[in-house]
Design a protein around this motif. Sequence first.
Motif, PDB file in Angstrom:
ATOM      1  N   GLY A 109     -25.838   0.600 -17.583  1.00 42.03           N
ATOM      2  CA  GLY A 109     -25.615  -0.576 -16.751  1.00 42.03           C
ATOM      3  C   GLY A 109     -24.680  -1.583 -17.405  1.00 42.03           C
ATOM      4  O   GLY A 109     -24.423  -2.636 -16.828  1.00 42.03           O
ATOM      5  N   GLY A 136     -29.802   2.002 -15.820  1.00 40.86           N
ATOM      6  CA  GLY A 136     -30.145   0.983 -14.830  1.00 40.86           C
ATOM      7  C   GLY A 136     -31.494   1.264 -14.170  1.00 40.86           C
ATOM      8  O   GLY A 136     -32.116   0.350 -13.618  1.00 40.86           O
ATOM      9  N   GLY A 338     -25.302  -4.489 -14.378  1.00 38.63           N
ATOM     10  CA  GLY A 338     -26.444  -3.882 -13.696  1.00 38.63           C
ATOM     11  C   GLY A 338     -26.179  -3.724 -12.214  1.00 38.63           C
ATOM     12  O   GLY A 338     -26.586  -2.728 -11.593  1.00 38.63           O
TER      13      GLY A 338
END
Length: 693
Positions: A109, A136, A338
């Motif tokens: 992420g 993530g 993210g």
Amino acid sequence: MTAPAATPTHCPYCSLQCGMQISRTGRAGIEIGAWPEFPVNEGALCRKGWTAAGLWGSRERLTTPLVRDRVSGELRAVGWDDALDLVAERIVELQDAHGKDAVAVFGGGGLTNEKAYQLGKFARVALGTSQIDYNGRWCMSSAASAANQAFGIDRGLPFPLADVEHADVVVLVGSNLAETMPPAARHLDRLRERGGRLVVVDPRRTPTAERADLLLQPVPGTDLALALGVLHLLDARGAVDEAYVAERTTGFDDVRRAAAAWWPERVERTTGVATDELHALVALLTGAPRVMVLTARGAEQHAQGTATVLGWIDVALALGLPGRPYAGYGCLTGQGNGQGGREHGQKADQLPGYRMIDDPAARAHVAAVWGVAPDSLPGKGRSAYELLDSLGRDDGPKALLVHGSNIVVSAPNATRVTRRLEALDLLVVCDLVMSETAALADVVLPVTQWAEETGTLTNLEGRVILRRRAVSPPEGVRGDLDVIAGLAARLGCAAPFPTDPEEVFAELGRASAGGRADYAGISYDRIARENGVFWPCPAPDHPGTPRLFADSFATPDGRARFVVPEYAGPAEPPDPAYPLHLTTGRVLAQYQSGAQTRRIRALTDDGPFVELHPMLADRIGAVDGEPILVRTRRGELRAPARVVASIRPDTVFVPFHWVGANRLTNDALDPASRMPEFKVCAAEVLVPVPEPA
Ligand code: SF4
């Protein structure tokens, strides 16, 4: 002598993506300065941001590819061609022997949008594998799953962060943003200066909670019961916005029936939150028109994370908040990219533009951009933990390529995951430094970082920003896009894999066009001119979309969905052998697995530690600063005790930036998001027998 020109760019760490300026100083140095014009942080940075240059020019940087010698077992330096040739040869051997899915990819992420996009394309087109996912899943996937169910779209905040200070009441569920992203806390301070009220829901009285008008400290893993109790009281008090519910939503009757069973005394028994505190929360929610409910990892990292977020979204919908100015529901995303990292194809079930990989129309669109047949694209792969747990098994991948992730520290039940990594025939890690995961690898490829490369990221508001190259990388280091292109060429892949990030971004825009996360109208020039562009932005003359849901939701009928969340509690409740709750989280000076921040001298390396309440410390004889042992069914950690009255007496806290915390955590997964239950498991603590001198 004139001062060197400063380059405006962004911090390497969290999802706030603070703007900063970088200047060269002398021959070898770089200096970080404020970029006050960037609106998200207005020149403010936290300690991590101010010291981010600490890894630039550091002796800890990897500058040459390394290959593990089969005889000595040591990693030895080789040239780039030799390293990439070896990786490509081994991939071909393993795929010939075991099929395309024998090779897996694990992303991160923190990767730029361009890298995340290219990694997804590389997996599906050059490797032909379905086995790709990313870290993530550890961070935001439960909020993403809930938002997709309720609103038909997943953008962390559906409004600019600065809107927070114009709300009347903000409820933070499981967020410690004063420590994790301090510049964002000024919005809370301005909110309170304006007379607004702050509610914090957290088992610990954190620096964020210190600012709160009302702090609720539920038992870890019971936030959903609290949300159901709020819904119960809203309905009982006639505070539901019936007109909004009728016009803009579906499904409330079922939620109303479910919430009827959560009367305040039952909520108190389940959560430990006293009934008068619950009533105080509901009084605040019903006493003002502009209420924001914001969730973060504390609500999400549970085997019931999706249901918990849905419970808080139900609260927001019942109050008629989403779409109202300076009100609504949002998720505070954690990792630097993210948001963008989950939109462009490194997730097992997704293609670029937040398209789903099992949707024939989505496959046809993306395949046309990539110049391949739709049928050639593999289907859905395993989610992150399931992928890691399958490594080296009979039906699992035999090789793993890792970009931007330190799995050994960040995965739950880390001892088990480390064993799976050790069972691989080939582990390739691209990293800046010798992380704990790189130290296990057969091949380590040194890659560029942050200010050494250009790329876009999408911050927690859905604002696409441009992180500009400001300095040259060390000699011998290459970018991830070069690594991907080099491997794709060696694998004989005919599809192009450009290495210029702006060219990759333009292709990403075409691939995302018409998708839920549509970047087609965004360009590097626009981002630079406008200090970021909010998606969706389907055309160059489209203004971007800072605020969502004013008129409709992204569902087929334009209405938001109430979803009934069934409460089940933590997957591993305390018992006589493990009578406490263990919860994990972050500290101010460190970021994620700490691979970068633990190597920056200016950031205090003050961990790991075990936080516990004085009553618990007295009971077991623990002394502040002295060693203590935390044990769960999966492992144990010895670290200094930190005795504080700010935590519940039945709960202990361990920060997860150091090796060991995740040897303790539970790998129970949320059924929808497949997110592990990092935030709660059963534990015992004891004072260890002193080690012999
Ligand atoms: Fe800003 Fe986050 Fe970087 Fe701190 S770590 S400077 S809050 S982007």
